[in-house]
Enzyme design. Structure first.
Site, mmCIF file in Angstrom:
data_model
loop_
_atom_site.group_PDB
_atom_site.id
_atom_site.type_symbol
_atom_site.label_atom_id
_atom_site.label_comp_id
_atom_site.label_asym_id
_atom_site.label_seq_id
_atom_site.Cartn_x
_atom_site.Cartn_y
_atom_site.Cartn_z
ATOM 1 N N ASP A 272 0.864 -1.166 0.000
ATOM 2 C CA ASP A 272 0.000 0.000 0.000
ATOM 3 C C ASP A 272 0.906 1.223 0.000
ATOM 4 O OD1 ASP A 272 -2.212 1.643 0.085
ATOM 5 O OD2 ASP A 272 -3.177 0.572 1.741
ATOM 6 N N TRP A 273 0.346 2.376 -0.311
ATOM 7 C CA TRP A 273 1.114 3.570 -0.613
ATOM 8 C C TRP A 273 1.758 4.154 0.642
ATOM 9 C CZ3 TRP A 273 -0.239 1.141 -4.454
ATOM 10 C CH2 TRP A 273 -0.181 1.602 -5.757
#
Length: 771
Positions: A272-273
């Site tokens: 995930d970012w």
């Protein structure tokens, strides 16, 4: 004697020969390309292309790619490796709708949210709808849609529940698989997320989910397992949080031993970012791609290989997977996207999908449907003009329009009281103007917030009851990424909402007129204390840009509702056993995605969350306790009646069973029925829920008097429970009861079968994930 110029010529010839010998990537020479890559190039390919930053309506940071996309992979020109584009979902493609210096628009369709899709219990419909969504991904030049979201509805207040499917892993897994198959039928990829345990937004980056291995495998991983095995997603996204002390992004047990070795996943895993420390550990664990990409991550990997704490073989393994992904993408294949998907056709797909999924919770004395004949309607609620199509955060969609309830009901043929609709319209405009005076606007993460409902004087409502034929009250909620909902004024009604319902109920019922409530919400709310004030309750959740039209279709009977709840509506929030271990009244942060926690903090339900309820999530708890609920899992009404007959259940030689049931439309209106197959295991051995959902199916549209036989097949493995002590799946021998039901509390027919011999299924015992 050779001249100096001849040496230069020879050197240039050799250089040209070397350059020409560089292999260009093809599906057949991945190992050759990998061997030719430098260490720096390998690491480069494992680091994303950088976060897109939107300023002044224009996104930057992903050069020459799709504006507003979430991220990318990096290009390596000498091998003919292009960048590939990753963009958010899951209720539609999220890209910038306008671009500087470009008169064209790039709007995407806002489709129904995941919770509404799961309410359809119709995998074929979901697959058709996501095929349309996948076409927009393809035609706007995106390679991977960062969807579907699959985390379990552990608790009603998770801010991102709207993106997710269900409290039940089977329903969630089957919906996820259908979603993936539909999108990927276009030759683009998906990223199943958030793997795993991203069940709260509060401190999601650091929260440690403390979960026993049985609950982990039976509840929180099972849906991912089903989706991976049944749809082969191109990618899986690892979550931010920790699992029993280790970041999921850095868990070899989770990413390799379970995901790849046990389930056979053969795609890539991306983070995930973010940018967590110890990137080399993520590489070693099997996290192939670091998104959105940061220079320091590259430096960490290079340093770890140099000092020997990370082997180049582990890096090569990950790079090979990324190359295998790249050769499948439209960007690699040179697909020339049109930037002109058929948005009109897709809007119709979205409307039909929403209508097929809407849940009818209450319908006293056949209040609905109402055939429009110019009836005068008093329409209440801020959401009648400010209708919520979807949630906020990365799951929002930049759509061209959103039909509201005023427009939808007017188009359907009702006459709306303009004094009321005008009041709410002016209320929203006034509040927007107040914000504009201070130079702000009501943006809420990626999306737009809602205003609280205004008070309406009882004297005005009495007048409305005199002048109108019926009342419709729309209750609205919005939630999303970065924060969780709260109990007091989100799960529970606000004081103004409760007073409005009470006054409308008294005024209209006092004159023998009907009251309908529409729940335009992203998550479960309290209903038990007020539901009897309404003659009908319609639940469209957040149904996309055409959702209000879908609500009108159901109210008027153009569509007979066939949706069923994918989760339980409790009487009280604290009835959920998980509520004691959830941050249910944390104040929302004013920053986009929360604030950093103080160093060394160790606050319950924020820094760590104990999943003390174990496997007793949703109906598994409420049916086994037993405990009364407002609306049970799987509940939903229809405008017709159905009869179940001819139940057949047969044991298979492998220890599973096949089953069939005949469903007849015994009413006077064409309709569809969802059949839910629950199984009760024999007593003894592991403690198990009273019943568990093991299969489901939906009939076609049955005319009055028409019948259809639905068939089901459940394997021995699908009957198994996880034994933590032995670290294995076990299916007990003995007599099993199969229930054919319209919801978890309404068993229509039953039959039994026997499993002659117990059976076990080994797992990778090195995957010591439980706590």
């Amino acid at each position: 004697m050779r001249t100096f110029s001849s040496f230069i010529a020879a050197g240039l010839f050799l250089l040209g020969t070397f350059a020409g010998a560089q292999p260009k990537l093809t599906p057949d020479n991945i190992d050759e390309v990998l061997k030719a890559m430098t260490l720096d190039e390998k690491v480069t390919l494992c680091i994303g292309g950088g976060r897109a930053v939107t300023t002044g309506g224009v996104s930057t940071g992903i050069t020459d790619l799709v504006r507003g996309a979430a991220g990318s992979t990096r290009k390596l020109e000498r091998f003919g490796i292009p960048p590939t584009v990753l963009a958010d979902g899951p209720a539609g493609l999220r890209i910038d709708p306008t671009r500087e210096g470009d008169s064209k628009t790039y709007y995407a369709t806002a489709f129904p949210i995941g919770t509404l899709l799961a309410s359809s219990w119709d995998t074929e419909m979901v697959e058709r709808m996501t095929a349309a969504l996948g076409n927009e991904v393809l035609e706007y030049g995106v390679d991977v849609l960062l969807a579907p979201g699959q985390n379990i509805h552990r608790n009603p207040l998770n801010g991102r529940n709207y993106e997710y499917f269900s409290e039940d892993p089977l329903l969630s897994g089957k919906m996820g698989a259908a979603y993936v198959r539909g999108v990927q039928s276009n030759g683009v990829g998906t990223s199943v997320k958030h793997y795993a345990l991203n069940n709260q937004e509060t401190n999601r980056n650091e929260n440690d989910a403390q979960v026993g291995e049985r609950a982990l495998r039976e509840i929180y991983l099972k849906n991912f397992e089903i989706t991976v095995k049944e749809s082969k997603p191109w990618t899986v996204m690892s979550s931010y949080n920790k699992l029993n002390g280790d970041y999921t992004q850095q868990s070899y047990d989770l990413l390799t031993k379970i995901l790849r070795d046990e389930w056979g996943f053969d795609g890539i895993v991306m983070t995930d970012w973010g940018n967590k420390a110890d990137t080399p550990k993520a590489v070693w664990a099997g996290n192939d791609l670091m998104e959105p990409g940061n220079v320091v991550e590259k430096e960490r990997i290079l340093a770890a290989i140099e000092n020997g704490t990370l082997s180049e073989a582990d890096l090569d393994r990950n790079v090979r997977r990324i190359l295998e992904y790249i050769v499948k993408t439209p960007s690699f294949k040179g697909y020339r996207h049109s930037d002109t998907p058929d948005l009109k056709a897709h809007a119709e797909v979205a409307r039909n999908a929403a209508a097929e999924s809407i849940v009818l919770l209450r319908n006293e004395a056949g209040t609905l449907p109402i055939v429009p004949k110019g009836q005068k309607v008093a329409l209440y609620g801020e959401s009648i003009v400010d209708f919520v199509a979807g949630g906020t955060g990365s799951g929002t969609v930049n759509k061209a329009y959103c039909v509201n309830m005023v427009e939808a009901l007017s188009s359907a043929g009702f006459v709306l009281d303009k004094s009321i609709t005008g009041f709410y319209d002016e209320y929203v405009k006034y509040n927007d103007a107040v914000l504009a005076l201070s130079g702000t606007q009501r943006t809420y993460r990626y999306g737009i917030s809602k205003f609280d409902d205004p008070a309406v004087p009882r004297s005005a409502i009495d007048l409305h009851a005199e002048n109108n034929d019926l009342a419709i009250v729309v209750l609205g909620r919005i939630s999303g990424e970065g924060s969780d909902r709260n109990m007091d004024n989100d799960f529970n009604l606000t004081t103004i909402e409760r007073q409005l319902l009470s006054d409308v109920h008294a005024a209209f019922h006092g004159k023998g007129k009907k009251v309908i409530v529409v729940l335009n919400i992203g998550g479960v709310i309290e209903t038990n204390s007020w539901k009897r004030m309404a003659d009908a309750i319609v639940l469209p959740w957040l149904p996309g840009q055409e959702g209000a039209n879908a609500v009108a279709d159901v109210i008027t009977g153009k569509v007979n509702p066939s949706g069923k709840l994918p989760m339980t509506f409790p009487i009280d929030f604290m009835d959920h056993p998980s509520s004691a271990d959830f941050p249910y009244n944390v104040v929302k942060s004013n920053t986009p995605f929360g604030t950093a926690r103080p160093a060394g903090s160790n606050e319950k339900n924020i820094d760590y969350t104990r999943y003390s309820e174990g496997i007793w999530v949703g109906y598994r708890y409420f049916q086994s306790a037993p405990a009364e609920v407002s609306y049970p899992f799987g509940f939903g009404l229809s405008y017709t009646e159905f009869e179940y007959s001819n139940p057949v259940v047969k044991a298979t030689p492998e220890g599973g069973f096949t089953a069939s049931i005949t469903v007849k439309n015994a009413g006077s209106v064409a309709g569809k029925e969802v059949v839910q197959v629950y199984v009760r295991a024999p007593l003894g051995g592991l403690e198990k829920p009273s019943v568990e959902l093991k299969a489901f199916g939906k009939t076609r549209l049955l005319a009055p008097g028409e019948s259809q036989t639905l068939s089901f097949s459940v394997s021995n493995y699908e009957l198994a429970s996880f034994d933590e002590r032995e670290s294995q799946w076990e299916t007990a021998s003995g007599q099993y009861t199969v229930f054919f039901a319209s919801d978890v509390e309404s068993f229509k027919r039953s039959a039994t079968f026997k499993v002659a011999n117990p059976r076990t299924y080994a797992v990778n015992k090195g995957a010591a994930l439980g706590k």
